[in-house]
Design an enzyme around this catalytic site. Sequence first.
Site, PDB file in Angstrom:
ATOM      1  N   GLY A  41       0.835  -1.193   0.000  1.00 52.95           N
ATOM      2  CA  GLY A  41       0.000   0.000   0.000  1.00 52.95           C
ATOM      3  C   GLY A  41       0.868   1.240   0.000  1.00 52.95           C
ATOM      4  O   GLY A  41       1.946   1.257  -0.605  1.00 52.95           O
ATOM      5  N   CYS A  42       0.423   2.285   0.677  1.00 49.84           N
ATOM      6  CA  CYS A  42       1.150   3.553   0.716  1.00 49.84           C
ATOM      7  C   CYS A  42       2.601   3.349   1.102  1.00 49.84           C
ATOM      8  O   CYS A  42       2.904   2.862   2.191  1.00 49.84           O
ATOM      9  CB  CYS A  42       0.467   4.489   1.712  1.00 49.84           C
ATOM     10  SG  CYS A  42       1.422   5.979   2.076  1.00 49.84           S
ATOM     11  N   PHE A  43       3.521   3.747   0.227  1.00 46.99           N
ATOM     12  CA  PHE A  43       4.920   3.484   0.529  1.00 46.99           C
ATOM     13  C   PHE A  43       5.459   4.371   1.647  1.00 46.99           C
ATOM     14  O   PHE A  43       6.443   4.029   2.290  1.00 46.99           O
ATOM     15  CB  PHE A  43       5.823   3.533  -0.700  1.00 46.99           C
ATOM     16  CG  PHE A  43       5.694   4.700  -1.648  1.00 46.99           C
ATOM     17  CD1 PHE A  43       5.228   5.947  -1.255  1.00 46.99           C
ATOM     18  CD2 PHE A  43       6.067   4.544  -2.984  1.00 46.99           C
ATOM     19  CE1 PHE A  43       5.147   7.009  -2.134  1.00 46.99           C
ATOM     20  CE2 PHE A  43       5.987   5.592  -3.888  1.00 46.99           C
ATOM     21  CZ  PHE A  43       5.529   6.838  -3.465  1.00 46.99           C
ATOM     22  N   CYS A  45       4.032   4.696   4.455  1.00 52.37           N
ATOM     23  CA  CYS A  45       3.780   3.918   5.671  1.00 52.37           C
ATOM     24  C   CYS A  45       4.730   2.738   5.795  1.00 52.37           C
ATOM     25  O   CYS A  45       5.231   2.444   6.890  1.00 52.37           O
ATOM     26  CB  CYS A  45       2.338   3.423   5.677  1.00 52.37           C
ATOM     27  SG  CYS A  45       1.102   4.750   5.710  1.00 52.37           S
TER      28      CYS A  45
END
Length: 221
Positions: A41-43, A45
């Site tokens: 997902g969001c890199f 994070c």
Amino acid sequence: MTRSTRTLKTATLAAAIALGSLMQAAKADAADMQVITVAGGCFWCVEADFEKVQGVAEVTSGYTGGTTVNPTYRQVTGGDTGHYEAVEIAYDAEQISARQIYDLFFRSVDPTDAGGQFCDRGESYRTAIFVSDPAERQAAEAAKAVAQAELGREIVTPILPAQTFYEAEDYHQDYYKGQERVFTRRGFKTMAEAYDFYREACGRDARVADLWGDDAPFVKR
């Protein structure tokens, strides 16, 4: 398998995590590091999570798995490139193994979600592990099997052959601790403040905690 009988307990995974100065002290010359690539997902994070792990020297945000050469963030999130938001994790194999990193990775995401992660939907936000040799594949497959047995649910995270990794724009590197001020829906904030707001609003930690309970290594308690 119930949580009470899980073979990988919180203490085992938490032993790989060290915060702040301890993490910095453990860093070695990046040239001596092994590198593995995951998409969670969001890199922002994933980078923030794994830079807390003892033995990890550096985490770099980028794009991989698609067909577009030198893609931009706008192109990747637009869904026309086939790329995932991904990270390269450079680590010291004398301090932590690829298998331990994969174990931590599965417990830091929702590996049952094929459509993205948390509030971020679309192909660029899917989970995946990219392997470059048989040893990495064996470690990833073993970690996946154990994680699936623990959850008692199908894990849809694929294990794919490594492809070219393109570093993301400088703006995205270490976003979670940046002090540059950016405009958000809540007005001007530092990057670090904007990241904290985004992570909470997106429900990442809430969902991971719900799924993995005490075995979620990066959820604040």
